[in-house]
Design an enzyme around this catalytic site. Structure first.
Site, PDB file in Angstrom:
ATOM      1  N   ASP A  39      -4.656  -0.270   9.812  1.00  0.00           N
ATOM      2  CA  ASP A  39      -5.763   0.615  10.162  1.00  0.00           C
ATOM      3  C   ASP A  39      -6.960   0.252   9.294  1.00  0.00           C
ATOM      4  OD1 ASP A  39      -5.141   1.611   7.653  1.00  0.00           O
ATOM      5  OD2 ASP A  39      -4.243   3.470   8.398  1.00  0.00           O
ATOM      6  N   ASP A  89      -1.363  -1.033   5.664  1.00  0.00           N
ATOM      7  CA  ASP A  89      -1.297  -0.445   7.001  1.00  0.00           C
ATOM      8  C   ASP A  89      -2.271  -1.144   7.948  1.00  0.00           C
ATOM      9  OD1 ASP A  89       0.546   1.326   6.029  1.00  0.00           O
ATOM     10  OD2 ASP A  89      -0.876   2.984   5.779  1.00  0.00           O
ATOM     11  N   GLU A 115       0.833  -1.199   0.000  1.00  0.00           N
ATOM     12  CA  GLU A 115       0.000   0.000   0.000  1.00  0.00           C
ATOM     13  C   GLU A 115       0.870   1.252   0.000  1.00  0.00           C
ATOM     14  OE1 GLU A 115      -3.065   2.393   3.014  1.00  0.00           O
ATOM     15  OE2 GLU A 115      -2.416   0.358   3.499  1.00  0.00           O
ATOM     16  N   ASP A 122      -8.288   1.819   6.711  1.00  0.00           N
ATOM     17  CA  ASP A 122      -8.011   1.944   5.281  1.00  0.00           C
ATOM     18  C   ASP A 122      -7.229   0.740   4.778  1.00  0.00           C
ATOM     19  OD1 ASP A 122      -9.369   4.268   4.844  1.00  0.00           O
ATOM     20  OD2 ASP A 122      -7.631   5.581   5.100  1.00  0.00           O
TER      21      ASP A 122
END
Length: 650
Positions: A509, A507, A434, A511
């Site tokens: 998180d 990541d 990402e 997202d």
């Protein structure tokens, strides 16, 4: 000088020793998949009683000590003496490989357990196994254990309490309790959700049976499954979160000789097909002759109807692919003398099945389509297929044009993909990363010999809501297709895959979780063999770096953070990683890419039907279903649960 090799060097493994020496040959693995395989062997025996009309209740209990109890109200395992072996039928079943009542059709007309190794393998790989049999007004019990002698040699599955009468009863059936051996398996903790999914599936496939699942461990839970509609209810369940063309599925039931064919068909407004096939209640995710027969009949029946309705010209034919867009099918067969390809039973090989299924489905569809009451629904189905045909033709032209321009397959990805230098695809890994920042760190920190890096600039499309031509037009997906180098969708050939591991690195998180879900949906829809073959992984980057003096410890969750702080003592410093881009190349290598240190989650496809439903819930159009599921099931502090991942610590 080489050592001599003679007859004395040939080892003979007696009884169940071979199973413990090479468990993977019998149950596939010693991870979660193999652990649950033990349970399925016992459950399948109970289901065979139900499928042949001898039982209508099955109960599975997950006990507090991690043992499992499976009870059915069937006939009970025979307790009399075996005429040749002179031991009880119970001892034969649980202590002798290739022994059972399913090699002919006298006791079981239709059976999923065909190799006679199931119950004995469970015994061989358990600490103990208790069996109770109720038959002819009497209750019997016996116990088997894996024991060690004075020399330390392990003797698996020995009968330590001989079969004996323990009382009288009016009931019939078998109760088996076993504790998987923690010396064999990586974990002996069974997964409630995974088991409930399979038991629900079995209840759908055997109409009227009641299956109860009870969890007596820390989180007390209980579920009961009973579906009077059988596979029609199954298809409705799979399409529950989709918009369907017709509320009631097309149901076809018929026999051709000894082959019983049951089919439930329902169309939705989506773009993907879902064919879920079973033989004697055993899922066949790799298809086989039964799926081939179904597809052939579907294509012929609808083409004939489309020509008769003047939707297409007399000389034209829509492809099977067109008629299967938005199609959900459950195909369930009962067959004598089943020929599965391999002990894992994932593909049907019986050649006589194809014409039988084709004949049954063709006749059933022709009857449905010729009924004027179904004319409006049939027209919607044909119109949907014709729309799919037009899109497919447009996509074919676009794909041909792209190939001519060298933009889709075989073109270099300058500035995007960082190739690895190694030529052995069995060792090579592709990291899909990402963001450009994290991609840059990964390119610098990797081992160039076997690790390739493909950074994504942003979130790709959610393919669950897009047509094939839209997916192919997306640059991020085009890069992935090119990098894998093995074709796409129907043309995908796993033997041409350039990388043995495809690792999603995003990541930690929401997202990052969304990107993982999007990529996994893409692989599920267009590269399903990658998932079933265990080639897709999720990387687990650390969330914290805890430092004191010159020592640092990486923590992947709050628990590890607490343990690291205790180990280092105070005062200590904590760095919270908000994203992969905050790590320098050395840190990314040490924590997430180095095979010696990293922890990966393998994404497996244990149950295609349930995976289909979950993809629809999480990635489809119905937001209420998604909110409801997330509220009830998802804990963002835990590892990703999508499509039954299996942790692989390297």
């Amino acid at each position: 000088m080489s050592e001599s090799y003679g007859a004395k060097d040939i080892q003979v493994l007696e009884g169940l020793e071979a199973v413990r020496r090479r468990p993977g040959m019998y149950i596939g693995s010693t991870g979660l998949r193999g652990l649950h395989h033990l349970l399925w062997e016992i459950v399948d025996n109970a289901m065979d009683e139900a499928a042949n009309g001898y039982a209508d209740r099955i109960e599975v209990i997950l006990n507090a000590d991690n043992s499992v109890t499976v009870t059915d109200n069937g006939r009970g395992i025979p307790v009399g003496l075996h005429p040749q072996l002179k031991i009880s039928g119970v001892e034969v079943v649980f202590s002798r490989l290739h022994a059972g009542g399913k090699f002919d059709n006298k006791n079981y007309a239709y059976s999923g357990g065909l190799h006679g190794v199931g119950a004995s393998v469970v015994n061989a790989l358990s600490r103990y196994l208790d069996v109770e049999v109720s038959t002819d007004g009497k209750k019997y019990s016996a116990r088997f254990e894996t024991i060690s002698d004075k020399s330390g040699k392990v003797h698996p599955g020995k009968m330590t309490v001989p079969l004996s009468k323990v009382g009288n009863t009016k009931e019939t059936g078998t109760r088996v309790t076993f504790l998987p051996d923690d010396r064999i398996f990586e974990t002996i903790k069974f997964n409630f959700e995974y088991i409930s999914t399979r038991l629900r599936e079995l209840a759908f496939l055997t109409r009227g049976i009641t299956i109860k699942l009870i969890d007596l461990r820390d989180q007390k839970r209980e579920l009961t499954f009973n579906f009077q509609g059988g596979i029609a209810d199954f298809v409705k369940y799979l399409n529950k979160d989709k918009t369907v063309i017709e509320e009631n599925p097309i149901v076809i039931n018929a026999a051709r000789g000894d082959i019983l064919v049951s089919v439930a068909i329902q169309y939705n407004d989506g773009y993907t097909e879902g064919i879920y096939s079973y033989v004697n209640n055993i899922p066949t995710p790799e298809g086989g002759t039964h799926e081939t027969g179904f597809k052939s009949a579907l294509t012929k029946a609808f083409n004939d109807y489309a020509r008769a309705s003047a939707v297409i010209k007399d000389k034209d034919n829509l492809s099977g692919e067109d008629f299967r867009e938005g199609l959900t099918v459950v195909l369930s067969l009962k067959i004598k003398n089943v020929q599965f390809e391999g002990q894992t039973k994932t593909k049907l090989g019986n050649t006589e099945v194809r014409p039988a299924v084709e004949s049954v489905v063709l006749e059933g569809l022709n009857n449905y389509l010729s009924d004027l009451n179904n004319a409006a629904t049939a027209t919607k189905m044909i119109e949907k297929a014709y729309a799919a045909y037009r899109v497919r033709e447009a996509a074919k032209k676009a794909k041909k044009l792209e190939r001519q321009k060298n933009k889709l397959e075989g073109a270099p990805l300058v500035g995007k993909l960082a190739f690895c230098t190694g030529k052995n695809s069995k060792e090579n890994e592709l990291f899909i990363v990402e963001g450009d920042s994290a991609g840059g760190s990964a390119k610098q920190g990797r081992d160039r010999h076997f690790q390739a890096i493909l950074p994504l600039r942003g979130k790709p499309l959610n393919v669950e809501k897009k047509r094939l031509d839209q997916v192919m037009a997306n640059e991020e997906f085009r890069m992935i297709i090119t990098a894998l180098g093995a074709g796409f969708d129907e043309s995908f050939t796993i033997e041409n895959l350039k990388y043995n591991k495809i690792i999603i690195l995003s990541d930690a998180d929401q997202d990052g979780a969304h990107i993982r879900a999007i990529l996994l949906t893409f692989f599920f829809r267009y590269f399903k063999p990658l998932l079933s073959g265990g080639h897709v992984y999720i990387g687990k980057p650390p969330l914290y770096k805890v430092s004191r003096g010159g020592k640092s410890i990486y923590a992947y969750d709050a628990k590890q953070l607490f343990e690291a702080s205790k180990e280092l003592g105070t005062p200590y410093n904590v760095q919270r990683y908000k994203g992969l881009g905050e790590m320098n190349p050395e840190q990314l290598w040490d924590t997430t890419m180095n095979p010696k240190n990293r922890s990966l989650i393998r994404v497996s496809l244990e149950d295609a039907a349930e995976a289909e439903r979950m993809v629809t819930v999480l990635m489809g159009d119905k937001t209420e279903s998604r909110k409801e599921y997330i509220s009830e099931h998802v804990d963002f502090n835990k590892k990703d649960d999508f499509l039954a991942p299996e942790a692989v610590n390297e």
